[in-house]
Design a protein around this motif. Structure first.
Motif, PDB file in Angstrom:
ATOM      1  N   ALA A  26       0.826  -1.205   0.000  1.00 51.29           N
ATOM      2  CA  ALA A  26       0.000   0.000   0.000  1.00 51.29           C
ATOM      3  C   ALA A  26       0.859   1.254   0.000  1.00 51.29           C
ATOM      4  O   ALA A  26       0.585   2.220  -0.726  1.00 51.29           O
ATOM      5  N   THR A  86      -7.743   3.529  -0.600  1.00 50.73           N
ATOM      6  CA  THR A  86      -6.798   4.168   0.316  1.00 50.73           C
ATOM      7  C   THR A  86      -5.501   4.523  -0.387  1.00 50.73           C
ATOM      8  O   THR A  86      -4.965   5.628  -0.218  1.00 50.73           O
ATOM      9  N   MET A  87      -4.979   3.610  -1.190  1.00 50.20           N
ATOM     10  CA  MET A  87      -3.732   3.867  -1.904  1.00 50.20           C
ATOM     11  C   MET A  87      -3.882   5.033  -2.874  1.00 50.20           C
ATOM     12  O   MET A  87      -3.009   5.900  -2.977  1.00 50.20           O
ATOM     13  N   CYS A 156      -1.616   4.995   5.773  1.00 57.73           N
ATOM     14  CA  CYS A 156      -2.404   3.799   5.444  1.00 57.73           C
ATOM     15  C   CYS A 156      -2.848   3.085   6.712  1.00 57.73           C
ATOM     16  O   CYS A 156      -3.994   2.626   6.816  1.00 57.73           O
ATOM     17  N   GLY A 165      -9.601   1.716   5.477  1.00 59.37           N
ATOM     18  CA  GLY A 165      -8.602   1.072   4.639  1.00 59.37           C
ATOM     19  C   GLY A 165      -8.959  -0.375   4.343  1.00 59.37           C
ATOM     20  O   GLY A 165     -10.074  -0.686   3.920  1.00 59.37           O
TER      21      GLY A 165
END
Length: 223
Positions: A26, A86-87, A156, A165
């Protein structure tokens, strides 16, 4: 189970080891997105200047007006929960910082004599950018990208802790903390302590790596 088990009886050590792949992936993907966006817009802004520079930098200023984690939470809340979202959110949030760094390098490099020579002999803008500007401005990007990787892993984990996440049963470190911190008061301190230590060591390691790369690649520190 060397590090004990969590509330569902799962091995904490195994989940931390598997979670390293999730959390580090991530972080790397988020930084890669930030570098692609930041380098693209930073080079366009620094090289062409004028209204292109004005528009891009005003967008960057607007993004800088919001705390990075808060802006990432907003993006994930709009796009939806999940590790992929999230990334992408963290990559977008970190791209203005990368754009500013690459822009400052481009502004310095494009005034050098060899760039003027390339313009005089009729080289196209894209040839100058890809053959001369980008290779000579990439060193600070590498250093800052390494330092940014530590922050990306931490963010993250923060989003995972908030439930935005990676979703269960994926053993992401932040999600492991969210699932286990309530057990500290009951005496099962290891369930939350060891994932926290994993985050601490990874962030510390990448920060030290970034400092080392800066010492190697920054010519001003060699004087």
């Amino acid at each position: 189970m060397p590090l004990g088990s969590d509330g569902l009886g799962r091995c904490v050590l195994s989940r931390i080891i598997y979670g390293a792949r999730v959390s580090l992936t991530a972080g790397f993907v988020a930084v890669a997105i930030a570098m692609v966006l930041g380098i693209t817009f930073g080079i366009l802004s620094g090289y062409f200047g004028g209204w292109v520079d004005a528009v891009i930098m005003r967008i960057v200023d607007i993004m800088f007006a919001f705390p990075a984690l808060l802006l990432a939470i907003v993006i994930v809340a709009v796009a939806g929960q999940g590790l992929e979202k999230t990334m992408i959110a963290i990559g977008i949030v970190y791209s203005p910082q990368m754009a500013r760094i690459i822009r400052s390098s481009v502004l310095y490099i494009k005034e050098m004599e060899y760039i003027e020579v390339q313009k005089a002999i009729g080289s196209s803008h894209w040839r100058i950018i890809f053959r001369h500007i980008l290779p000579n401005s990439i060193a600070p990007v590498i250093v800052y990208g390494t330092l940014m990787l530590a922050s990306a892993i931490l963010d993250c984990a923060a989003l995972g802790f908030l439930g935005l996440g990676a979703q269960p049963p994926i053993p992401e470190w932040g999600a492991m903390l969210a699932d286990s911190y309530s057990f500290i008061v009951s005496g099962a301190w290891w369930a939350a302590t060891f994932p926290g230590i994993a985050i601490l060591l990874s962030v510390l390691g990448f920060n030290l790596l970034g400092d080392g790369l800066r010492d190697i690649l920054d010519p001003r520190l060699k004087q």
